[in-house]
Motif scaffolding. Structure first.
Motif, short mmCIF file in Angstrom:
data_model
loop_
_atom_site.label_atom_id
_atom_site.label_comp_id
_atom_site.label_asym_id
_atom_site.label_seq_id
_atom_site.Cartn_x
_atom_site.Cartn_y
_atom_site.Cartn_z
N UNK A 112 0.81 -1.22 0.00
CA UNK A 112 0.00 0.00 0.00
C UNK A 112 0.84 1.26 0.00
N UNK A 113 0.14 2.38 -0.06
CA UNK A 113 0.80 3.68 -0.14
C UNK A 113 0.01 4.73 0.61
N UNK A 114 0.70 5.75 0.97
CA UNK A 114 0.04 6.99 1.33
C UNK A 114 0.24 7.91 0.13
N UNK A 115 -0.88 8.50 -0.29
CA UNK A 115 -0.80 9.44 -1.40
C UNK A 115 -1.13 10.84 -0.89
N UNK A 116 -0.85 11.81 -1.72
CA UNK A 116 -1.35 13.16 -1.48
C UNK A 116 -2.67 13.24 -2.24
N UNK A 117 -3.77 13.18 -1.50
CA UNK A 117 -5.09 13.04 -2.12
C UNK A 117 -5.44 14.24 -2.99
N UNK A 118 -5.01 15.41 -2.55
CA UNK A 118 -5.32 16.61 -3.34
C UNK A 118 -4.67 16.47 -4.74
N UNK A 119 -3.40 16.08 -4.72
CA UNK A 119 -2.70 15.94 -6.02
C UNK A 119 -3.28 14.78 -6.84
N UNK A 162 1.17 6.51 8.54
CA UNK A 162 2.37 7.32 8.36
C UNK A 162 2.16 8.30 7.21
N UNK A 163 2.63 9.51 7.36
CA UNK A 163 2.44 10.45 6.24
C UNK A 163 3.81 10.85 5.68
N UNK A 164 4.55 11.63 6.45
CA UNK A 164 5.90 11.96 5.99
C UNK A 164 6.88 11.35 6.97
N UNK A 165 8.11 11.85 6.99
CA UNK A 165 9.11 11.32 7.91
C UNK A 165 8.75 11.64 9.35
N UNK A 166 8.09 12.77 9.54
CA UNK A 166 7.84 13.18 10.92
C UNK A 166 6.38 13.56 11.16
#
Ligand SMILES: Cc1cc2nc3c(=O)[nH]c(=O)nc-3n(C[C@H](O)[C@H](O)[C@H](O)COP(=O)(O)OP(=O)(O)OC[C@H]3O[C@@H](n4cnc5c(N)ncnc54)[C@H](O)[C@@H]3O)c2cc1C
Length: 392
Positions: free
Chosen positions: A89-96, A203-207
């Motif tokens: 799976x992935x986390x995406x930037x939904x807006x983009x 998780x979204x970004x590194x932090x």
């Protein structure tokens, strides 16, 4: 009045995909979005699977909406025991992501208009007049043979037309929290506290992470704040979002004369974990294709458009096992769920190994709760399997 064959309302995953498939089929298509910027505001945890993107040949790692990979799903019981699943799976930037799909629709030939809110639909003979408020001030109309409702959980066009719309919803709220992170899609269950839902940390970004809750309980934000305080999660709130998600699967007849609904407007979000992007893409694509065929045949009747639900309900995203599993899963008592989860604590459900299979066998044949619930557990496993394969 400008004339189109098809008007699609809402530039979310469902509407975008419907506009792409219709425009690709050569249909004169208009895609209307009420907001000035497509994808904004978002209400999404932003989790999606590789399969969901592959189905539509959407780029993955090299896309501008790609955020980070997620390889594990962890489900924590109220007593903190955990069962796991390996995923792709992935986390995406939904807006983009929404912007990317709207761009594909435009490239396929659809006309895309933002700041156009549909405020009414009127039947004129065999066709429709779509009434719009442009820039929150100017009223105008478009004529169309068919309209596709991609307005999400509000199902606004369906309500205007008097079509079937979703009836039951969970409510989700989410913080984007800076200062915390995790490596997996983490779900925290408490069947009594978070009725029909759960808390998630993605998780979204590194932090930073997306930390949210879905539930039918009133005041979900208060419950989320309590969770954050109890676990001493310290993070700076970068964004707060919220929204409703249909919770009982696709409506049986998401069609009327001149009308189809796709995505959350048709209730397609997965009824077990409430992921809805993939089902919105699939149903939107299908709705666009069926509408295109009907337009070419000059037959916009409900009878003709029933081909859409007739196909939709053969697809795994609408599989009955999902709603059956929902009913069993969310009716668990905490102590019974804790019991099963403790037996399988730490195991990967997709890779139980010999000791895991022995434990699963113990639950099914020897355990006093397991024996009593054997049939329900089988049904639930089927719904979870379909959800793992098709629910995000
Ligand atoms: C808090 C939260 C977290 C979630 N997390 C996830 C997740 O991690 N993974 C996942 O798969 N799913 C998730 N979901 C569900 C997912 O976001 C939805 O299922 C999905 O967005 C449905 O897509 P859609 O295209 O049907 O509707 P939407 O994405 O809601 O798009 C509808 C569009 O229609 C527009 N619109 C509405 N009315 C009008 C009008 N009258 N005129 C013009 N435009 C209009 C809106 O502005 C919007 O752009 C989450 C939902 C919530 C609330």
């Amino acid at each position: 009045m400008e004339e189109f064959d098809l008007v699609v309302v809402g530039a979310g995953p469902a509407g975008n995909r419907a506009a792409i498939s219709a425009a690709e089929a050569g249909v004169n298509t208009l895609l209307l979005e009420e907001h000035p910027i497509i994808g904004r505001p978002i209400s999404c945890g932003e989790g999606i699977s590789r399969d969901a993107l592959n189905t539509f040949d959407l780029p993955v790692e090299d896309a501008d909406y790609f955020n980070r990979p997620v390889k594990e799903f962890r489900m924590f019981a109220p007593n903190a025991s955990v069962v796991k699943l390996r995923i792709d799976g992935f986390i995406i930037n939904r807006e983009k992501f929404d912007q990317y799909n709207a761009k594909l629709a435009a490239e396929a030939g659809a006309e895309v208009k933002t700041r156009h809110r549909v405020i009414g639909v009127k039947r004129v003979g065999e066709e429709l007049e779509i009434q719009v408020l442009k820039n929150n001030s100017e009223k105008l109309s478009f004529s169309s043979k068919i309209v596709i409702d991609g307005t999400g959980p509000s199902a606004r066009i369906g309500k205007m037309i008097g079509a079937q719309t979703p009836e039951k919803y969970v409510f989700g709220v989410e913080y984007k929290l800076k200062g915390i992170t995790t490596e997996s899609f983490d779900f925290y269950l408490d069947f009594e506290k978070y009725k029909r839902g759960y808390i998630w940390i993605f998780p979204k970004g590194d932090d930073h992470a997306n930390v949210g809750i879905v539930t039918t309980r009133p005041e979900p934000r208060k419950l989320l704040d309590e969770f954050i305080t109890e676990r001493q999660i310290e993070g700076e709130i970068m964004q707060y979002i919220g929204g409703a998600i249909p919770m009982t699967g696709p409506v049986k007849e998401p069609v009327e004369n001149n009308f189809l609904a796709a995505g959350d407007a048709a209730g397609t979000a997965n009824a077990l974990f409430y992921g809805g992007i993939r089902a919105a893409l699939i149903s939107g694509d299908l709705a666009g294709k069926i509408a295109s065929k009907a337009i070419k045949e000059k037959n916009y009747s409900k009878e003709r458009l029933m081909e859409y639900p007739n196909i939709l309900f053969t697809l795994p995203i609408a599989d009955e096992s999902i709603i059956l599993a929902h009913r069993i899963f969310y009716n668990f008592k905490n102590d019974v769920y804790n019991h099963f989860s403790t037996i399988l604590d730490g195991y990967y459900l997709d890779k139980l190994g010999i000791s895991g299979y022995l434990k699963a066998g113990y639950i099914g044949f020897l355990d006093k709760y397991g024996r009593k619930m054997r049939k329900e557990l089988w049904t639930m496993i089927k719904g979870f399997k379909t959800t793992a394969e098709w629910g995000f």
